[in-house]
Design an enzyme around this catalytic site. Structure first.
Site, short mmCIF file in Angstrom:
data_model
loop_
_atom_site.label_atom_id
_atom_site.label_comp_id
_atom_site.label_asym_id
_atom_site.label_seq_id
_atom_site.Cartn_x
_atom_site.Cartn_y
_atom_site.Cartn_z
N ARG A 1 16.55 27.55 -29.29
CA ARG A 1 16.71 28.82 -28.60
C ARG A 1 15.72 29.82 -29.20
O ARG A 1 15.51 29.86 -30.42
CB ARG A 1 18.14 29.35 -28.75
CG ARG A 1 19.18 28.61 -27.92
CD ARG A 1 18.99 28.86 -26.43
NE ARG A 1 19.97 28.15 -25.60
CZ ARG A 1 19.78 26.97 -25.05
NH1 ARG A 1 18.63 26.33 -25.27
NH2 ARG A 1 20.70 26.41 -24.29
N GLU B 1 12.88 35.22 -21.64
CA GLU B 1 12.32 34.29 -20.66
C GLU B 1 12.71 34.74 -19.24
O GLU B 1 13.86 35.11 -19.03
CB GLU B 1 12.85 32.87 -20.93
CG GLU B 1 12.47 32.35 -22.30
CD GLU B 1 13.17 31.05 -22.66
OE1 GLU B 1 12.84 30.47 -23.71
OE2 GLU B 1 14.07 30.61 -21.91
N HIS C 1 9.76 26.58 -21.68
CA HIS C 1 11.15 26.10 -21.68
C HIS C 1 11.28 24.88 -20.76
O HIS C 1 12.14 24.82 -19.87
CB HIS C 1 12.11 27.21 -21.24
CG HIS C 1 13.51 26.98 -21.74
ND1 HIS C 1 14.35 28.00 -22.10
CD2 HIS C 1 14.23 25.82 -21.93
CE1 HIS C 1 15.52 27.51 -22.48
NE2 HIS C 1 15.46 26.19 -22.39
#
Length: 319
Positions: free
Chosen positions: A238, A267, A286
């Site tokens: 994370r 994000e 990601h």
């Protein structure tokens, strides 16, 4: 039942995922994306919400009077107001461990990108560097993984899979597991170590812990200063685990050699994000969890979660 999928497009590339698996449970309404302010209207009559990262806040959920179940297309659940869902008796289920193989694979893609310099070789050849040299093998600086030490901080399913792959490369594996250290556990595959020991001894440090009060911004100046100067830092967990300003400082001031990130604090990446200006840093958006086979596995897990809840025997419940 009325089932609403709020952010289907976050799970697909050119509609390569079939959501009809959910049709057997009721009337399904699918939205590609849902803005935060659109959520209350779209879920007001829903019995079931299925989503990836849409905000399941009290503000968004309070008008959904029929809501009984929230199913997450994700392992993480920090987008859900669990205090509210518990108070209202709404079951929340996540999809644990669906991405273990994919994320571990991505970790080693990062490692090999750095150790084997494939992109630099490709650029060199396509810029006619091999044509314009008298060397049959115009090599650049590379490193072997064999004998190197990898430190794994967070030894759940993904961390353990990383260790298996590292063993296959002949690497030394250090792993931080709070429970293993407390129990004085032993293993012939890894050596359990404290975080400080890992930072001091590892050529590669990879993060695989959840984001919580203990881990938030734990990768800071003090953390990076303890690492070896020629080391590689990887985060696929994370973004909030890393203090981005401190990571940029560590890279730009040669405190550590290189870093690879699949996750960042905010994000999608904001326009003013300074990470893209930082030296010796590679970033993927990601995407470690996103191979087709992984996403297909995810859909099946979410479907099974819903099936079990309907049957009165729920699994993967976030308590």
């Amino acid at each position: 039942m009325k089932i609403v999928i709020l952010d289907a497009a976050t799970l697909t590339i050119n509609n390569d995922i079939d959501f009809s698996i959910f049709d057997r449970f009721g009337e399904v309404k699918i939205y590609d994306f849902t803005k935060d302010e659109e959520i209350p209207e779209r879920i007001k009559d829903a019995d079931v919400i299925l989503c990836n990262k849409s905000s399941m806040s009290e503000k968004n959920l309070s008008g959904a009077k029929n809501l009984k179940y929230v199913g997450l297309f994700a392992t993480g659940y920090n987008n859900v107001d669990l205090e509210y869902t518990r108070k209202k008796g709404i079951t929340v289920c996540n999809a644990g461990s669906y991405s273990t193989e994919a994320v571990a694979q991505h970790v080693f893609a990062f490692i090999l990108h750095y150790y084997n310099t494939i992109s630099r070789y490709d650029e060199f050849v396509k810029n006619k560097g091999w044509i314009n040299t008298n060397k049959f093998s115009p090599f650049m600086e590379m490193k072997e993984l064999f004998g190197k030490t990898i430190g794994i901080i967070g030894y759940g399913p993904i961390g353990q899979k990383v260790a298996v792959i590292a063993n296959a490369f002949g690497m030394n594996v250090l792993a931080y597991s709070r429970s293993a250290l407390k129990e004085n556990r032993q293993s012939d595959k890894v050596t359990y170590a404290t975080v400080d020991e890992i930072l001091e001894k590892s050529d590669i440090v990879t993060i695989h812990c959840p984001l919580n009060n203990d881990s938030e911004k734990m990768c800071n100046k003090e953390f990076f200063t303890k690492m070896k100067k020629d080391s590689l830092f990887i985060n696929t967990s994370r973004g909030g685990v890393v203090n981005q300003e401190d990571l940029m400082w560590a890279l730009n001031n040669n405190v550590i050699q290189y870093a690879a990130l699949d996750v960042i604090e905010k994000e999608p990446m904001p326009e003013d994000c300074k990470l893209i200006e930082t030296k010796n840093l590679v970033i993927t958006p990601h995407a470690a969890w996103a191979p087709l086979e992984t996403r297909e596995r995810l859909i099946k897990i979410v479907s099974k979660n819903l099936q079990k809840w309907v049957a009165g025997t729920p699994i993967n419940v976030i308590e």
